[in-house]
Design an enzyme around this catalytic site. Structure first.
Site, mmCIF file in Angstrom:
data_model
loop_
_atom_site.group_PDB
_atom_site.id
_atom_site.type_symbol
_atom_site.label_atom_id
_atom_site.label_comp_id
_atom_site.label_asym_id
_atom_site.label_seq_id
_atom_site.Cartn_x
_atom_site.Cartn_y
_atom_site.Cartn_z
ATOM 1 N N CYS A 351 10.574 0.516 -1.509
ATOM 2 C CA CYS A 351 10.836 -0.567 -0.717
ATOM 3 C C CYS A 351 11.334 -0.967 -1.470
ATOM 4 C CB CYS A 351 9.178 -1.256 -0.293
ATOM 5 S SG CYS A 351 8.488 -2.405 -1.572
ATOM 6 N N HIS A 405 4.437 -5.189 -0.166
ATOM 7 C CA HIS A 405 5.601 -4.839 0.213
ATOM 8 C C HIS A 405 7.504 -5.509 0.631
ATOM 9 C CE1 HIS A 405 7.119 -1.122 2.795
ATOM 10 N NE2 HIS A 405 7.164 -1.409 4.104
ATOM 11 N N GLU A 417 12.927 0.411 6.179
ATOM 12 C CA GLU A 417 12.197 0.086 4.977
ATOM 13 C C GLU A 417 11.734 0.959 4.314
ATOM 14 O OE1 GLU A 417 7.986 -0.966 6.306
ATOM 15 O OE2 GLU A 417 7.863 0.626 8.097
#
Length: 443
Positions: A351, A405, A417
């Site tokens: 991420c 995240h 993402e």
């Protein structure tokens, strides 16, 4: 979950499965058989319907219990994945500190080498002075030089020269002392830096091992969850099919009875009409009314776009890699790279690797890991989010230390993402559960 509970759950579902199969078969038999369209459907008894409903209720109770367990298991999977991401984040941060400490160690070692060289030179000067004194036959040539002078003028000249030579010899001794101290200090600094570097390296390796274990556990839980989900859906479908089969058979029988009664009434009506028609000389016919269908208009919607060139450059760079495999620890300033641990050998992005790469293409440098990105960039609230902002999730929305995240906000409730291992880079809907805040790299 304990073995006893699992055994009870497995054995408890068997009667439901057996009964469901029997009831489904009975329901199929109750419906008119193929090729006998005019056959009268058999109406199930109240006892059969009641038994099927009891079995459906029992299955529904088991479904509810399994659903609660599935929700708990899913929460455990999400928590394990979040902790895995946090551990990976820690590894990346400690790896950077290790590299800095190693560079400091190299610099200290180079300083030690220079001090050692200066010490060797100073020692050589002392050795040269001692050798010359020995060759002259005296370690103190001052007195001999003065007593052999030809006169007062030469004596004064030699005295000045000897004074300069003595000062030089004193400088040599001082240089030796300073060089020795510098060498010892540089060596101590180098050893301290190496010790710190070794400690950081071990901490980083421990963090990586922990992250690998957490991620592997999360994957195992997810696999078990998927298997149980399939079992749950199958049992629910069987229970519903069993009850609906009998209810359908009863409805078909009741509908057949209604149709038979209507047919009988229609036949009686036709007979009466025929008798009446025989008595009348003419019949009246009325046209059947017609209906017109009007189609409803369709609405049209449009969406607006627009933002700074840096944001669009970053988003465009990230979009080019949609569909790229997620790689735990992967992603460099130039594109996908090899992952670590459980994703060793897989080339892709994680991420924070994706967000750092995307903004690097727009000429904006941001830290490598998600917590550092959140700490380093200007923060924005949910109501202030704009296209291109980074959005973050945490296990505790009051603690940035639990961030696990990060994604790129596209606007319109959409994000771009790199989700997790086993998935690919994607565009998806914004998730507000666990959202801790956003940052703006272009601010």
């Amino acid at each position: 979950m304990g073995t006893k509970a699992s055994t009870q759950r497995r054995t408890g579902t068997r009667p439901v499965r057996r009964m469901a199969g029997v009831v489904v078969a009975a329901a199929l038999c109750l419906v008119a058989a193929p090729g006998i369209a005019a056959a009268t459907p058999t109406n199930p008894s109240d006892e059969q319907i009641s038994a099927a409903r009891q079995q459906q209720d029992a299955a529904a109770q088991q479904v509810g219990s399994l659903s609660a367990e599935l929700a708990t298991a899913q929460a455990e999977v999400d928590a394990a994945r979040a902790q895995s991401a946090i551990a990976l984040d820690s590894f990346q941060a400690q790896q950077a500190e290790y590299e800095a400490a190693h560079a400091a160690s190299d610099a200290a070692a180079a300083s030690a080498d220079r001090a050692a060289a200066e010490l060797a030179t100073a020692r050589t000067d002392i050795a040269t002075f001692a050798r010359q004194s020995y060759q002259q036959g005296s370690t103190s040539p001052t007195l001999e030089a003065l007593t052999t002078a030809d006169g007062p003028a030469q004596m004064l000249e030699r005295a000045a020269l000897l004074e300069a030579a003595g000062a030089h010899q004193g400088d040599v001794v001082v240089a030796v002392t300073v060089a020795e101290e510098q060498a010892r200090a540089a060596e101590s600094a180098a050893q301290a830096s190496l010790t710190v570097a070794a400690t950081l390296k071990q901490e980083a390796e421990d963090a990586l091992a922990t992250a690998e274990e957490l991620e592997a556990g999360a994957r195992a839980q997810a696999a078990g969850l998927a298997d149980r989900q399939a079992t749950l859906e199958q049992e629910l479908a069987q229970a519903q099919q069993a009850l609906l089969g009998l209810q359908g058979a009863r409805a078909a029988a009741e509908q057949h009875a209604v149709q038979q009664a209507a047919a009988e009434r229609a036949a009686a009506g036709r007979a009466a009409a025929e008798r009446a028609a025989a008595e009348r000389a003419a019949t009246e016919r009325t046209p059947a009314p017609t209906r017109s269908l009007v189609s409803a208009p369709q609405s049209d919607t449009s969406a607006g776009t627009g933002d700074s060139s840096a944001v669009e450059t970053a988003i465009s760079a990230a979009r080019r890699h949609l569909g790229t495999v997620y790689s735990w620890g992967g992603g460099s300033l130039t594109g996908p790279s090899m992952g670590w641990g459980v994703d060793a050998g897989i080339v892709g992005f994680d991420c924070s690797g994706l967000t750092r790469y995307a903004y690097a293409q727009a000429g904006i440098s941001i830290p490598r890991n998600s917590r550092a990105q959140y700490a380093a960039l200007p923060t924005v609230s949910r109501s202030e989010l704009q296209r291109g902002d980074l959005v973050f999730w945490a296990t505790n929305t009051n603690s940035p230390a639990t961030i696990h995240h990060v994604a790129i906000y596209l606007g319109g409730g959409q994000i771009l993402e790199a989700p997790q291992s086993g998935s690919v880079l994607r565009v998806t809907s914004m998730r507000w559960s666990g959202f801790i805040g956003g940052t703006r790299p272009t601010a």
